[in-house]
Design a protein around this motif. Sequence first.
Motif, PDB file in Angstrom:
ATOM      1  N   VAL A 154       0.873  -1.186   0.000  1.00  0.00           N
ATOM      2  CA  VAL A 154       0.000   0.000   0.000  1.00  0.00           C
ATOM      3  C   VAL A 154       0.906   1.231   0.000  1.00  0.00           C
ATOM      4  O   VAL A 154       1.884   1.267   0.742  1.00  0.00           O
ATOM      5  CB  VAL A 154      -0.933   0.016   1.233  1.00  0.00           C
ATOM      6  CG1 VAL A 154      -1.541   1.388   1.418  1.00  0.00           C
ATOM      7  CG2 VAL A 154      -2.021  -1.022   1.080  1.00  0.00           C
ATOM      8  N   VAL A 190      -4.803  -0.157   4.821  1.00  0.00           N
ATOM      9  CA  VAL A 190      -4.050  -1.220   5.485  1.00  0.00           C
ATOM     10  C   VAL A 190      -5.010  -2.211   6.129  1.00  0.00           C
ATOM     11  O   VAL A 190      -4.857  -3.432   6.024  1.00  0.00           O
ATOM     12  CB  VAL A 190      -3.068  -0.634   6.534  1.00  0.00           C
ATOM     13  CG1 VAL A 190      -2.497  -1.739   7.411  1.00  0.00           C
ATOM     14  CG2 VAL A 190      -1.950   0.126   5.842  1.00  0.00           C
ATOM     15  N   GLU A 191      -6.057  -1.685   6.759  1.00  0.00           N
ATOM     16  CA  GLU A 191      -7.042  -2.556   7.396  1.00  0.00           C
ATOM     17  C   GLU A 191      -7.740  -3.427   6.343  1.00  0.00           C
ATOM     18  O   GLU A 191      -7.934  -4.632   6.531  1.00  0.00           O
ATOM     19  CB  GLU A 191      -8.072  -1.715   8.140  1.00  0.00           C
ATOM     20  CG  GLU A 191      -9.107  -2.594   8.833  1.00  0.00           C
ATOM     21  CD  GLU A 191      -9.992  -1.796   9.773  1.00  0.00           C
ATOM     22  OE1 GLU A 191     -10.192  -0.595   9.492  1.00  0.00           O
ATOM     23  OE2 GLU A 191     -10.464  -2.369  10.766  1.00  0.00           O
ATOM     24  N   ALA A 198       3.757  -1.238   3.885  1.00  0.00           N
ATOM     25  CA  ALA A 198       3.182   0.078   3.594  1.00  0.00           C
ATOM     26  C   ALA A 198       4.333   1.043   3.315  1.00  0.00           C
ATOM     27  O   ALA A 198       5.273   1.139   4.103  1.00  0.00           O
ATOM     28  CB  ALA A 198       2.350   0.563   4.768  1.00  0.00           C
ATOM     29  N   VAL A 205      -0.075   2.100  12.488  1.00  0.00           N
ATOM     30  CA  VAL A 205      -0.046   0.843  11.730  1.00  0.00           C
ATOM     31  C   VAL A 205       0.720  -0.206  12.506  1.00  0.00           C
ATOM     32  O   VAL A 205       0.283  -1.350  12.661  1.00  0.00           O
ATOM     33  CB  VAL A 205       0.597   1.043  10.339  1.00  0.00           C
ATOM     34  CG1 VAL A 205       0.871  -0.301   9.669  1.00  0.00           C
ATOM     35  CG2 VAL A 205      -0.301   1.899   9.459  1.00  0.00           C
ATOM     36  N   TRP A 217      -1.423  -3.239  13.380  1.00  0.00           N
ATOM     37  CA  TRP A 217      -1.184  -4.375  12.477  1.00  0.00           C
ATOM     38  C   TRP A 217       0.304  -4.685  12.449  1.00  0.00           C
ATOM     39  O   TRP A 217       1.007  -4.310  11.498  1.00  0.00           O
ATOM     40  CB  TRP A 217      -1.666  -4.046  11.059  1.00  0.00           C
ATOM     41  CG  TRP A 217      -3.140  -3.710  11.023  1.00  0.00           C
ATOM     42  CD1 TRP A 217      -4.174  -4.602  11.050  1.00  0.00           C
ATOM     43  CD2 TRP A 217      -3.717  -2.409  10.933  1.00  0.00           C
ATOM     44  NE1 TRP A 217      -5.378  -3.927  10.996  1.00  0.00           N
ATOM     45  CE2 TRP A 217      -5.129  -2.584  10.925  1.00  0.00           C
ATOM     46  CE3 TRP A 217      -3.201  -1.112  10.883  1.00  0.00           C
ATOM     47  CZ2 TRP A 217      -6.013  -1.507  10.849  1.00  0.00           C
ATOM     48  CZ3 TRP A 217      -4.087  -0.042  10.812  1.00  0.00           C
ATOM     49  CH2 TRP A 217      -5.476  -0.251  10.807  1.00  0.00           C
ATOM     50  N   VAL A 259       2.487  -5.793   9.328  1.00  0.00           N
ATOM     51  CA  VAL A 259       2.723  -4.987   8.124  1.00  0.00           C
ATOM     52  C   VAL A 259       4.092  -4.309   8.222  1.00  0.00           C
ATOM     53  O   VAL A 259       4.351  -3.564   9.170  1.00  0.00           O
ATOM     54  CB  VAL A 259       1.613  -3.930   7.955  1.00  0.00           C
ATOM     55  CG1 VAL A 259       1.883  -3.072   6.713  1.00  0.00           C
ATOM     56  CG2 VAL A 259       0.258  -4.588   7.868  1.00  0.00           C
TER      57      VAL A 259
END
Lengths: 219, 431
Positions: A4, A41-42, A49, A70, A74, A77
């Motif tokens: 992303v 991202v979700e 990212a 982030v 998460w 990521v």
Amino acid sequence: MRVVIAEDSTLLREGLIRLLSVADIEVVEAVDNAEDLLRAVEQHAPDLALVDVRMPPSFTDEGIRAALVVRSTWPDVALLILSQYVEERYATDLLSGTTKAVGYLLKDRVADVEDFIVALRRVAAGGTALDPEVVAQLLIRRSGDPLEALTPRERDVLELMAEGRSNGGIAEALVVSESAVAKHVNAIFTKLDMSQTESPHRRVVAVLQFLAASKGARS
Amino acid sequence: MTTTFTQQVRRSAGDAPPVARYRAIPGGAAILSTVLAGLIGFPTFVTIVVLLPLSFGLAPLVIPSLILLVILWWLNDGLTYVHRSRLASLIGLRIPAARRPDTHYSFVKGTLVRLKSRSTWRQLTYHTLVGLLNFVMTNLLVAWIAMSVLCATVFATTWSLSMAGLDQTPWVPEALAIRITFTVIGIVAFILTPWVARAMACMDGILAIALLGPSRNRALSEKVETLSKSRAGVVDAADAERRRIERDLHDGTQQRLTSLAMNLGIAKATFKDLPMPARKALDDAHDEAKQALVELRMLVRGLHPAVLDDRGLDAALSGIVARSPIPIQLDVDLPMRPARTIEAVAYFVISEALTNVIKHARANVVQVVVTSDGEWLSLRVTDDGVGGADHAKGSGLDGLKQRIDAVDGHLLIDSPVGGPTHILAELPCAS
């Protein structure tokens, strides 16, 4: 690999998409602000990212703040931050806690396409990619501590090590043999009183933790 | 009469109070003004001389004392208005108003404020003095006119009568010479009347300017205040302009150039088998673009680094230090962040000083120390170079000094030939 991108300049966003497509990396979504980044991202759960530091609305450090969100929300990521200026303070925010799967590079570095892709893949694989400028800033601020015991050559090796390079990578950059690098690395760990570990990632953690600790002692 | 009394008002930058000036006074108006001042002045003088001691004498009885004082203030205001109006309409002297105490106070507070106000006492002094002075001057003037007319007419009459052999005025000296002399004196004195009146009006005017207008100190301090404000505005505007340019370059040129360098990079990575000349041209273009990016980044950062706003001086300076080819020891110890403008100036000063060191000093090591005592921000840059730096020689240090002066800071340079060089800049923490 699924990525992303968050970059507010259309020109650069399109350029990055092209760049990644050349390297056969899939860009699942490209957004132009921090809020959309978190949503993307979700939604997509990407591997990495790629985030610009300065984004709307305040054009200061949205990217860094979003990256921290982030990472806490998460943790799987990987994060690669791009910035027009590389500032040690932003890097310190980013590197506090874990140094797994994180990178912080000057935007200029995207011009060297192959190096950039290598750094990106390294971060996605759980490694680190710190801009030499950040490393220089980190090292310079630690004057008056055990780092002074290092020879100039050992300092060079430490800088490259902190960027996230392996012994092979360091040997290539300094145009020396790998065994010479290994000798320097051992000398550094001895002088800095650190335990030896073989994983390149663990080495960066050690270096950064040492830097953070000496920073705490300084102030 | 060719003389005119005009008022020159010089307005300086901003809204600094104008200063009253005069050139000349019309004679007739001067006479009228003096006589009028005398007529108003004497009763005024008597009233003030009675009221003022009385109001202080009654001080133990608070209420009557206050009432008397308030009557006195009203009288003072009224008389000030009358005299200013008189001077303006008769001799064209417009006196800028003295700053009046604010009127939104309560009765007692207002009285106390006026009791302490210097302009109130200066006005009262004017009314007292002018009462006395103009009473005397009016009498003198009337006497002057009367005597001159009398001399001119009486002596001229007796003189002409005696010439005609009809001398019947025994109370006038016999001698013809004396009669002629007095006649001449009378005529001359009469002709001179406007100048005498003008001199009197001038004295009145000088007194009024000094006591009814704003005091010179007050006028100057207000001017300084105005100038400081406008200068601070200019400094802030310049600072804002630098931020705007930085933003514009960051959002525009830098992104464009990065994109260009990146596309060239992609082209380079994609077309591996280009013919040699094309390959070389692509390589060169790529290198040029990267070089331009670095140069632009340095330039933009020198304008105003974003991290300065964001994280303050320490973070911004560590960025400069990291890029320096000479080892720099940086020590920043700030209990709190200074004003933004000051921070920007401090960044500029250190960045300029370091640029100078790198360019000229041939130093091996540089030390930068930033400290603050809450009031002053001290910046010390010390190098072990060849010395001989002098801001009078028009080097980059000149720009430093100007930027420091603009915020009322100080710059001290100690740089003997042969070194070492110490630069100390002190900036006020608030701006």
